[in-house]
Motif scaffolding. Sequence first.
Motif, short mmCIF file in Angstrom:
data_model
loop_
_atom_site.label_atom_id
_atom_site.label_comp_id
_atom_site.label_asym_id
_atom_site.label_seq_id
_atom_site.Cartn_x
_atom_site.Cartn_y
_atom_site.Cartn_z
N SER A 208 33.37 107.34 98.63
CA SER A 208 33.33 108.79 98.70
C SER A 208 34.20 109.42 97.62
O SER A 208 35.24 108.89 97.25
CB SER A 208 33.82 109.27 100.08
N ARG A 209 33.75 110.56 97.12
CA ARG A 209 34.55 111.27 96.12
C ARG A 209 35.83 111.83 96.74
O ARG A 209 36.81 112.07 96.04
CB ARG A 209 33.74 112.41 95.52
N TYR A 210 35.80 112.05 98.06
CA TYR A 210 36.95 112.64 98.74
C TYR A 210 37.77 111.51 99.39
O TYR A 210 37.72 111.28 100.59
CB TYR A 210 36.49 113.64 99.80
N ILE A 211 38.54 110.81 98.55
CA ILE A 211 39.26 109.64 99.02
C ILE A 211 40.30 109.99 100.07
O ILE A 211 40.53 109.26 101.03
CB ILE A 211 39.94 108.93 97.81
N ASP A 212 40.93 111.16 99.93
CA ASP A 212 42.02 111.54 100.83
C ASP A 212 41.54 112.40 102.00
O ASP A 212 42.35 112.92 102.76
CB ASP A 212 43.11 112.29 100.06
N GLN A 213 40.22 112.54 102.16
CA GLN A 213 39.68 113.36 103.25
C GLN A 213 38.63 112.54 104.00
O GLN A 213 37.44 112.59 103.68
CB GLN A 213 39.07 114.64 102.71
N PRO A 214 39.06 111.80 105.02
CA PRO A 214 38.14 110.89 105.71
C PRO A 214 36.99 111.57 106.44
O PRO A 214 36.00 110.92 106.78
CB PRO A 214 39.06 110.16 106.70
N GLN A 215 37.10 112.88 106.67
CA GLN A 215 36.01 113.56 107.37
C GLN A 215 34.78 113.75 106.49
O GLN A 215 33.70 114.05 106.99
CB GLN A 215 36.48 114.92 107.91
N HIS A 216 34.93 113.59 105.16
CA HIS A 216 33.81 113.76 104.25
C HIS A 216 33.21 112.40 103.87
O HIS A 216 33.87 111.59 103.21
CB HIS A 216 34.27 114.48 102.96
N TYR A 217 32.02 112.16 104.27
CA TYR A 217 31.23 111.00 103.84
C TYR A 217 31.70 109.65 104.37
O TYR A 217 30.92 108.70 104.41
CB TYR A 217 31.16 110.91 102.30
N TRP A 218 32.96 109.52 104.75
CA TRP A 218 33.47 108.20 105.10
C TRP A 218 32.77 107.57 106.29
O TRP A 218 32.57 106.34 106.30
CB TRP A 218 34.98 108.25 105.33
N PRO A 219 32.37 108.30 107.34
CA PRO A 219 31.61 107.64 108.42
C PRO A 219 30.34 106.98 107.91
O PRO A 219 29.99 105.87 108.31
CB PRO A 219 31.33 108.78 109.39
N GLU A 224 27.37 102.01 105.93
CA GLU A 224 26.71 101.31 104.82
C GLU A 224 27.49 100.05 104.44
O GLU A 224 26.91 98.99 104.19
CB GLU A 224 26.58 102.24 103.63
N PHE A 225 28.81 100.14 104.42
CA PHE A 225 29.65 99.00 104.06
C PHE A 225 29.46 97.86 105.05
O PHE A 225 29.32 96.69 104.67
CB PHE A 225 31.12 99.42 104.00
N ALA A 226 29.45 98.19 106.35
CA ALA A 226 29.27 97.16 107.38
C ALA A 226 27.89 96.51 107.27
O ALA A 226 27.75 95.30 107.43
CB ALA A 226 29.45 97.78 108.76
N ALA A 227 26.87 97.30 106.94
CA ALA A 227 25.53 96.76 106.82
C ALA A 227 25.43 95.80 105.63
O ALA A 227 24.78 94.75 105.70
CB ALA A 227 24.52 97.89 106.67
N ARG A 228 26.09 96.15 104.53
CA ARG A 228 26.04 95.29 103.34
C ARG A 228 26.87 94.04 103.50
O ARG A 228 26.58 93.01 102.88
CB ARG A 228 26.53 96.06 102.11
N SER A 229 27.90 94.10 104.31
CA SER A 229 28.82 92.96 104.46
C SER A 229 28.39 91.99 105.55
O SER A 229 28.95 90.91 105.66
CB SER A 229 30.23 93.47 104.77
N SER A 230 27.45 92.38 106.38
CA SER A 230 27.06 91.52 107.50
C SER A 230 26.15 90.38 107.05
O SER A 230 25.56 90.44 105.99
CB SER A 230 26.34 92.35 108.55
#
Length: 230
Positions: A208-219, A224-230
């Motif tokens: 996410s472009r908003y590294i310090d704001q977890p409410q933006h895009y991080w969920p 996506e990260f979990a799907a790619r890593s499984s």
Amino acid sequence: MLFRSADSSHGVKKEEAQCESAPWVVVAIDGSPASMDALAVGRVLAKMSGFVLHILHVADTPPAVNELLQSTELERHAMEGLVVDVETGPAEAAILKSAERNECAIVVLGTRGWGGSGGRTIGHVAEAVLQKTLCPLVLVPPGARTWQPGGSGGTIQVLVPLNGSPTTALSLEPVSRLLQRCPVTLHILHIVQAGAKPSAEVGAFSASRYIDQPQHYWPHWMTEFAARSS
């Protein structure tokens, strides 16, 4: 101990055939303290994974087994159940050849000792093997001879750094094979550099472009990260 040298006969014994069919942990030693550190780590990995431990020694002239034990300060009783291969020629080529003989091999090298020189954190041979081998490679730093798996239940703690590119994601494949063989706690570290341009590699996974704001895009990113890593 099964001792095989470059000038030995080419007949394959039953014990050799069994060793060839089993996955290997290949540890290259040259008698230096760094290579003895690598051997200690290789023993632990072989014991926990059930792989066959192959010790590789490269010399200009193949030594007899007693000469090898003396030059490397190894004791015969500590070599039981191991395979010792002695090769001649350049160390880099011999290590790569040994690793290529089994696709499931893990190569373990000391970071110094094999062509190491002052000021370098990794020896020339270790660096060359790192660049050319397709096998999982474990580089052991000096002083790791007393290393034992830590954590709850004696599991191996494995840290896998990723940056979202398919190239770094390839490291997950050998780790997953290790997970199937022995108790491993996997830690995935996704590295993000603030202000850096997204990777141009096809299939790259940007943060996410908003590294310090977890409410933006991080969920969505975590899904996506979990799907790619499984």
